[in-house]
Design an enzyme around this catalytic site. Structure first.
Site, PDB file in Angstrom:
ATOM      1  N   TYR A 142      58.305  -2.856 -23.999  1.00 29.61           N
ATOM      2  CA  TYR A 142      58.389  -3.771 -23.246  1.00 29.61           C
ATOM      3  C   TYR A 142      57.179  -4.504 -22.482  1.00 29.61           C
ATOM      4  O   TYR A 142      55.340  -4.296 -22.848  1.00 29.61           O
ATOM      5  CB  TYR A 142      58.497  -2.810 -22.134  1.00 29.61           C
ATOM      6  CG  TYR A 142      58.219  -3.441 -20.738  1.00 29.61           C
ATOM      7  CD1 TYR A 142      58.083  -3.691 -19.729  1.00 29.61           C
ATOM      8  CD2 TYR A 142      59.591  -3.991 -20.097  1.00 29.61           C
ATOM      9  CE1 TYR A 142      57.392  -3.869 -18.071  1.00 29.61           C
ATOM     10  CE2 TYR A 142      59.913  -4.751 -18.440  1.00 29.61           C
ATOM     11  CZ  TYR A 142      58.483  -4.924 -18.181  1.00 29.61           C
ATOM     12  OH  TYR A 142      58.886  -5.458 -16.380  1.00 29.61           O
ATOM     13  N   ASP A 237      50.051  -7.231 -27.783  1.00 31.27           N
ATOM     14  CA  ASP A 237      49.623  -6.575 -26.167  1.00 31.27           C
ATOM     15  C   ASP A 237      49.295  -5.699 -25.690  1.00 31.27           C
ATOM     16  O   ASP A 237      49.697  -4.632 -25.535  1.00 31.27           O
ATOM     17  CB  ASP A 237      51.509  -6.692 -25.854  1.00 31.27           C
ATOM     18  CG  ASP A 237      51.799  -6.449 -24.187  1.00 31.27           C
ATOM     19  OD1 ASP A 237      52.943  -6.790 -23.641  1.00 31.27           O
ATOM     20  OD2 ASP A 237      50.900  -6.262 -23.229  1.00 31.27           O
ATOM     21  N   LYS A 265      46.166  -5.428 -15.880  1.00 28.92           N
ATOM     22  CA  LYS A 265      46.274  -3.681 -15.544  1.00 28.92           C
ATOM     23  C   LYS A 265      44.345  -3.683 -15.328  1.00 28.92           C
ATOM     24  O   LYS A 265      43.856  -4.293 -14.140  1.00 28.92           O
ATOM     25  CB  LYS A 265      46.594  -3.002 -16.140  1.00 28.92           C
ATOM     26  CG  LYS A 265      48.104  -2.647 -16.398  1.00 28.92           C
ATOM     27  CD  LYS A 265      48.777  -1.999 -17.250  1.00 28.92           C
ATOM     28  CE  LYS A 265      50.050  -1.785 -17.032  1.00 28.92           C
ATOM     29  NZ  LYS A 265      50.714  -1.903 -16.118  1.00 28.92           N
TER      30      LYS A 265
HETATM   31  P1  KE4 Z   1      53.512  -6.563 -15.200  1.00 31.25           P
HETATM   32  O1  KE4 Z   1      53.730  -8.574 -15.668  1.00 31.25           O
HETATM   33  O2  KE4 Z   1      54.010  -5.321 -15.024  1.00 31.25           O
HETATM   34  O3  KE4 Z   1      51.629  -6.787 -14.588  1.00 31.25           O
HETATM   35  O4  KE4 Z   1      52.826  -6.151 -16.799  1.00 31.25           O
HETATM   36  C1  KE4 Z   1      54.212  -6.629 -17.545  1.00 31.25           C
HETATM   37  C2  KE4 Z   1      53.281  -5.471 -19.097  1.00 31.25           C
HETATM   38  C3  KE4 Z   1      53.423  -6.371 -20.409  1.00 31.25           C
HETATM   39  N1  KE4 Z   1      53.003  -5.524 -21.522  1.00 31.25           N
HETATM   40  C4  KE4 Z   1      52.629  -4.174 -21.644  1.00 31.25           C
HETATM   41  C5  KE4 Z   1      52.683  -3.723 -22.664  1.00 31.25           C
HETATM   42  C6  KE4 Z   1      53.329  -3.389 -20.097  1.00 31.25           C
HETATM   43  O5  KE4 Z   1      53.339  -2.146 -19.909  1.00 31.25           O
HETATM   44  C7  KE4 Z   1      53.928  -4.253 -18.720  1.00 31.25           C
HETATM   45  C8  KE4 Z   1      54.313  -3.402 -17.732  1.00 31.25           C
HETATM   46  N2  KE4 Z   1      53.654  -2.096 -17.734  1.00 31.25           N
HETATM   47  C9  KE4 Z   1      54.631  -0.913 -17.239  1.00 31.25           C
HETATM   48  C10 KE4 Z   1      54.615   0.410 -16.632  1.00 31.25           C
HETATM   49  N3  KE4 Z   1      55.304   0.603 -17.579  1.00 31.25           N
HETATM   50  C11 KE4 Z   1      54.215  -1.210 -14.754  1.00 31.25           C
HETATM   51  C12 KE4 Z   1      55.090  -0.806 -14.121  1.00 31.25           C
HETATM   52  C13 KE4 Z   1      55.933  -1.635 -12.963  1.00 31.25           C
HETATM   53  O6  KE4 Z   1      57.215  -2.144 -14.013  1.00 31.25           O
HETATM   54  O7  KE4 Z   1      56.281  -1.314 -12.122  1.00 31.25           O
END
Ligand code: KE4
Length: 426
Positions: A142, A237, A265
């Site tokens: 993801y 990523d 993060k």
């Molecule tokens: P954000 O747009 O949520 O800040 O980041 C997206 C993203 C991009 N790349 C990786 C490897 C990620 O894990 C994420 C987002 N992680 C999720 C947790 N699995 C965020 C939690 C959520 O969607 O509320």
């Protein structure tokens, strides 16, 4: 009805699903989400006064623990200077200098406001730099919710049963090719079938959105070699792994230098921050100096930069920080592995340092197909048992556990006792 239940009913009236991000709805575990009021150290406190040992840490940012003194003080002081100017600030320079100082191979970096935005921008840059359109991602990985990456994605999309989201026109995903995580041959085949058309391969160097799936020995190096041989960019990523596995993230942990890296993060310390960076010849294609457009009103926000700088400086300046945190993770996840083995239950434990997952699966979990064989009903039962006993885990089999420097040995021991009690009663 407790206050979280009341809040959830009210939330659902005005917010889709009652949440601002799907995984928070606890959909796959089938219980009312806890509304959190405050946090400190390794604990979070819900709206009904209950407290939990927190293994989410805001999905990664809280590597120092919640309410860290230095971070809180720096942010509180920064707020008095103003929240946002829409103009350049010294703090953005300090952040860019710090990331380029710490992470080998990054010569320039652009701040954005989320991991999604960082990945979306890095993909556009890879396409702009190579003049090619196709991209390769991995099933179960993801990378945020930008259109071209919502293909066989992980995280909430695995939980929501939406392998591809509604509202994404085929035109946005026609150029997205999906490979098998830990299978470099599947990538080699895509390069063979699409000669000179692939702009980049994007990978979570440690997958953490189908649960944690570790890269097999040599897998990342093979991706590095395939991209170099085919004129494509390798994108790590590191939204989750960045500043988590080592000060230089996964690239430092595995000693592999990608062409572009995305962050999120931890670099915001809990504030909305993302970033993408790489070597100068690539990054200088980004506007205003280059033709690849990308912009953001709150990118590099001074308060968010203050939080991120306070965290990254603490990580950089704390002696043996990663040695100690990764050893804590090895002990903790190693003990869970011993517990499930001794109980003879169908469970697998995957981890790298402080990032790990417990899968209720009979066979090792090495990719999307094996991850999906997990018993999600069992996971939901386990989640509820742990929550009822004061342990806050990810509300989905396909997410990760995050340890922090604030997790005490006593709290980890209590968690292990509860896991032992649960699996011995399975
Ligand atoms: P954000 O747009 O949520 O800040 O980041 C997206 C993203 C991009 N790349 C990786 C490897 C990620 O894990 C994420 C987002 N992680 C999720 C947790 N699995 C965020 C939690 C959520 O969607 O509320």
């Amino acid at each position: 009805m407790d206050f979280s239940e009341q809040l959830f009913e009210r939330a659902k009236k005005h917010i889709p699903g009652g949440v601002n991000s799907p995984v928070r709805a606890f959909g796959s575990v089938g219980i009312t989400p806890r509304f959190i009021e405050r946090a400190h150290g390794d604990r979070i406190f819900d709206a009904d006064g209950r407290n939990y040992i927190d293994f989410i840490g805001s999905w990664g940012p809280m590597i120092l623990g919640h309410d860290h003194e230095d971070v809180a003080e720096a942010v509180a002081e920064s707020i008095r200077d103003g929240l946002s100017f829409g103009a350049a600030t010294e703090k953005e320079v300090l952040m860019a200098e710090l990331i380029c100082e710490i992470v080998p191979g990054i010569e320039m970096v652009r701040m954005v406001n989320s991991g999604t935005e960082a990945v979306m921008s890095a993909i556009r840059l890879a396409r702009g730099f190579t003049g090619r359109n196709k991209i390769v991602k991995f099933d179960g990985c993801y990378h945020g919710h930008s259109d071209s990456l919502l293909v066989a994605a992980g995280s909430g999309l695995m939980t929501q049963g939406m392998p591809d989201s509604a509202g994404v026109p085929a035109g946005c995903t026609n150029d997205t090719l999906s490979a098998v995580y830990n299978d470099a041959e599947s990538v080699r085949k895509l390069f063979g079938a699409n000669p000179d058309e692939i702009a980049c391969v994007i990978v979570e160097p440690v997958a953490a959105n189908m649960g944690v799936v570790c890269p097999k020995e040599g897998f990342l190096q093979e991706l590095r070699d395939l991209c170099s041989a085919n004129g494509a960019l390798l994108i790590f990523d590191e939204v989750i792994t960045g500043f988590r596995l080592s000060l230089a993230g996964a690239r430092g942990f595995y000693d592999i230098v990608p062409d572009l890296t995305t962050f999120g993060k931890i670099i915001g310390g809990g504030m909305p921050v993302g970033a993408y960076g790489g070597r100068r010849e690539i990054m200088e294609r980004v506007a205003p100096v280059g033709p690849v457009y990308q912009a953001g009103t709150l990118s590099g926000n001074p308060v968010a930069m203050t939080a991120g700088l306070a965290v990254l400086e603490t990580l950089r300046d704390t002696p043996h920080f990663y040695e100690d945190l990764n050893a804590k993770g090895d002990r903790f996840f190693g003990e869970i592995g011993r517990i499930v083995a001794a109980a003879g239950v169908p469970a697998q434990v995957n981890h790298v340092g402080s990032l790990g997952s417990v899968f209720f699966a009979a066979e090792p979990v090495v990719d999307y197909v094996s991850a999906k064989k997990s018993d999600t009903a069992r996971y939901a039962d386990y989640f509820k048992y742990m929550l009822d006993n004061g342990i806050y885990l990810a509300p989905s089999q396909f997410e990760a556990m995050f340890l922090s420097a604030a997790h005490t040995e006593a709290d980890l021991a209590r968690t292990l006792d509860l896991i032992r009690a649960y699996v011995n009663a399975m």
